[in-house]
Design an enzyme around this catalytic site. Structure first.
Site, PDB file in Angstrom:
ATOM      1  N   PRO A   1     117.148  23.410 -30.451  1.00 33.03           N
ATOM      2  CA  PRO A   1     116.625  24.577 -29.751  1.00 33.03           C
ATOM      3  C   PRO A   1     117.730  25.511 -29.286  1.00 33.03           C
ATOM      4  CG  PRO A   1     116.808  22.776 -28.219  1.00 33.03           C
ATOM      5  CD  PRO A   1     117.317  22.248 -29.550  1.00 33.03           C
ATOM      6  N   TRP A   2     117.305  26.631 -28.664  1.00 37.51           N
ATOM      7  CA  TRP A   2     118.264  27.646 -28.238  1.00 37.51           C
ATOM      8  C   TRP A   2     118.732  27.492 -26.809  1.00 37.51           C
ATOM      9  CZ3 TRP A   2     115.748  29.648 -24.194  1.00 37.51           C
ATOM     10  CH2 TRP A   2     114.366  29.834 -24.257  1.00 37.51           C
TER      11      TRP A   2
ATOM     12  N   LYS B   1     119.654  22.306 -38.534  1.00 34.50           N
ATOM     13  CA  LYS B   1     119.440  23.743 -38.407  1.00 34.50           C
ATOM     14  C   LYS B   1     119.412  24.129 -36.938  1.00 34.50           C
ATOM     15  CE  LYS B   1     115.720  26.311 -38.203  1.00 34.50           C
ATOM     16  NZ  LYS B   1     116.179  27.421 -37.316  1.00 34.50           N
TER      17      LYS B   1
ATOM     18  N   GLU C   1     111.023  15.913 -29.371  1.00 31.45           N
ATOM     19  CA  GLU C   1     111.238  16.153 -27.939  1.00 31.45           C
ATOM     20  C   GLU C   1     110.768  17.574 -27.690  1.00 31.45           C
ATOM     21  OE1 GLU C   1     111.862  17.308 -24.690  1.00 31.45           O
ATOM     22  OE2 GLU C   1     113.964  17.654 -25.205  1.00 31.45           O
TER      23      GLU C   1
ATOM     24  N   CYS D   1     113.433  21.923 -20.503  1.00 34.88           N
ATOM     25  CA  CYS D   1     112.135  21.252 -20.565  1.00 34.88           C
ATOM     26  C   CYS D   1     111.928  20.286 -19.411  1.00 34.88           C
ATOM     27  CB  CYS D   1     111.962  20.542 -21.898  1.00 34.88           C
ATOM     28  SG  CYS D   1     113.329  19.456 -22.333  1.00 34.88           S
TER      29      CYS D   1
ATOM     30  N   GLU E   1     103.803  25.911 -19.999  1.00 35.82           N
ATOM     31  CA  GLU E   1     105.249  25.934 -19.782  1.00 35.82           C
ATOM     32  C   GLU E   1     105.757  27.379 -19.785  1.00 35.82           C
ATOM     33  OE1 GLU E   1     109.056  23.390 -21.332  1.00 35.82           O
ATOM     34  OE2 GLU E   1     107.705  24.170 -22.868  1.00 35.82           O
TER      35      GLU E   1
END
Length: 477
Positions: free
Chosen positions: A153-154, A178, A251, A285, A381
């Site tokens: 993720p970023w 990636k 996740e 998260c 979220e």
């Protein structure tokens, strides 16, 4: 070593490469909102090349001894430490994080986690050999799975890359990874450092967008797909991987409750929840997003938390008083803003609730009170610098409200009552329960959730085992 922006490239079979068809995508500096470099927009030919390289490298890496894999991971950690300034510059340019805060809060833990997995490579365990049927001896082999396709993720590009590749490589797998299309720079940089240590093809990086990720997941070569991302992305990955029964490690999102009881140290709880709610602009998260506070101390706690939140600063990440930088992108800024714009009349924005400045993607630290269990902002979220507050009347209601969301990643309980803390740690349906703290992570302990927060564990020996398969061997005596 340089801290100047560089063109991001793929890393395949031990070499940096552009996309086969020459396509690129812009990478935007979230501090200014303007593009600052480009990265490959990889297509089928690039994914094919990376998968072929990983598959060709797998037999030799699988057969390397645990000691050899350990030594390689230790050398990688040393290389990252030696090039820390360059790595941090790339990470902070992509994310807008304050540099020294990132050095202290992320670089150190990342190096420790990588070195943990180096040691764990030599500690895989299985059942003891024995005779469970007359005349036959059984034993268990724990083996690597094969080629692993990984998508990061970023919000923590560097750290999440390590969380993915370290256990995979420690177990003897090879990797095609990636990074997010908005934050590829640090991942491309570490690939070159790792390429000076690992055999070609063991670790490959393919940059691109969602379509690139789909190509990786759908590719016939990987035996396992690992994703850290949204519930939507996880659902798509699981569905796609099911067609050829790839193993899946997910996740996903979180909506962490912080349950504050009447006997809690309110000042400590307010400070701890503030720090855990607004670190990295709440783009975490496990961030402390939902405060559930006992009705008898609600007003006093809201006052303490409001004062604590008013000390939080966002803006220029080079400023010494900056607590967090910008949100990831214009689209994410719009998403976070939308939650506040759609608040029901019974909810009150105590502080924040607006964009900061006209340049970049900054959003003010925001505290919302008067929230109800079925409110959108409680159920979904936000993934931004927004904390909500709800009341509860007793322990049973606190548990019901805490568990009453689709996520199950992390939670915290704030109380001086040990028995209550133990009851709550059992009752809360989350993969992690912190007691009188929130957001602390160590490499030795597992990180991963339940329900729509996904399945599988990062970190710890459990994370390493997720990248292995178990084989029973039986022989006649």
């Amino acid at each position: 070593m340089t801290t100047e922006p560089r063109r991001v490239r793929n890393y395949i079979d031990g070499k940096y490469r552009d996309a086969e068809d020459g396509r690129t995508m812009e990478v935007v500096d979230p501090v200014t909102g303007r593009p600052y470099t480009t990265a490959p927009l990889s297509g089928p030919a690039d994914v094919d090349a990376a998968m072929a390289a990983a598959a060709a490298a797998f037999p030799a890496w699988r057969d390397a001894t645990p000691a050899e894999r350990q030594l390689a991971l230790l050398k990688i950690a040393d290389a990252f430490e030696a090039h820390a300034d360059e790595l941090l510059a790339a990470e902070c340019r992509d994310t807008g994080k304050p540099l020294e805060m990132t050095r202290e809060e992320e670089l150190g833990p990342v190096l420790e986690q990588l070195r943990f997995f180096a040691g764990a490579a030599r500690m895989l365990e299985g059942k003891a050999a024995g005779e469970y049927m007359a005349g036959l001896t059984s034993f268990v082999r724990r083996e690597p799975i094969g080629v692993c396709a990984q998508v990061t993720p970023w919000n923590y590009p560097f750290m999440m890359a390590v969380w993915k590749f370290a256990p995979a490589l420690a177990a003897g797998n090879t990797v095609v990874l990636k990074p997010s299309d908005t934050t590829p720079a640090s991942t491309a940089l570490i690939a070159g450092l790792m390429g000076e240590i690992l055999p070609p093809g063991v670790f490959n990086v393919v940059c691109g967008d969602r379509d690139t990720g789909r190509l990786m997941v759908e590719h016939p070569t990987p035996a396992m797909v690992s994703l850290t991302g949204s519930v939507r992305a996880g659902t798509e990955v699981a569905a796609s991987a099911s067609t050829d029964l790839k193993r899946v490690h997910l996740e996903l999102g979180g909506k962490a409750p912080c349950v504050v009881f009447e006997d809690a140290d309110l000042a400590a709880a307010a400070e701890g929840i503030r720090d855990a709610g607004f670190f990295n602009a709440g783009q975490d998260c496990t961030a402390a997003t939902r405060v559930l506070v006992h009705e008898s101390v609600h007003d006093a706690f809201v006052e303490a938390l409001t004062e604590a939140v008013r000390e939080v600063r966002t803006g220029d990440p080079t400023a010494p008083d900056c607590s967090y930088g910008p949100l990831n992108s214009a689209a994410h800024l719009e998403k976070v803003s939308g939650f506040i714009e759609r608040l029901p009349a019974h909810a009150t924005v105590v502080t924040g609730g607006h964009r900061v400045g006209d340049e970049g993607f900054f959003y003010a630290p925001t505290l919302v009170t008067g929230c109800r269990q079925d409110d959108e902002i409680v159920q979904r979220e936000v993934f931004g610098p927004v904390v909500t507050v709800q009341k509860f009347t007793d322990e049973a209601e606190a548990v019901a409200h805490a568990n009453g969301v689709e996520y199950g990643l992390a939670s915290s309980v704030w109380t001086r009552d040990h028995a209550r803390a133990m009851r709550m740690s059992k009752a809360l349906d989350f993969g992690c329960v912190w007691l009188n703290t929130h957001l602390a992570l160590v490499g030795e302990m597992p990180h991963g959730g339940f329900k729509k927060s996904g399945y599988g564990k990062d970190l710890s020996a459990y994370g390493l085992e997720d990248y292995t398969r178990v084989k029973h061997v039986m022989t006649a005596m």
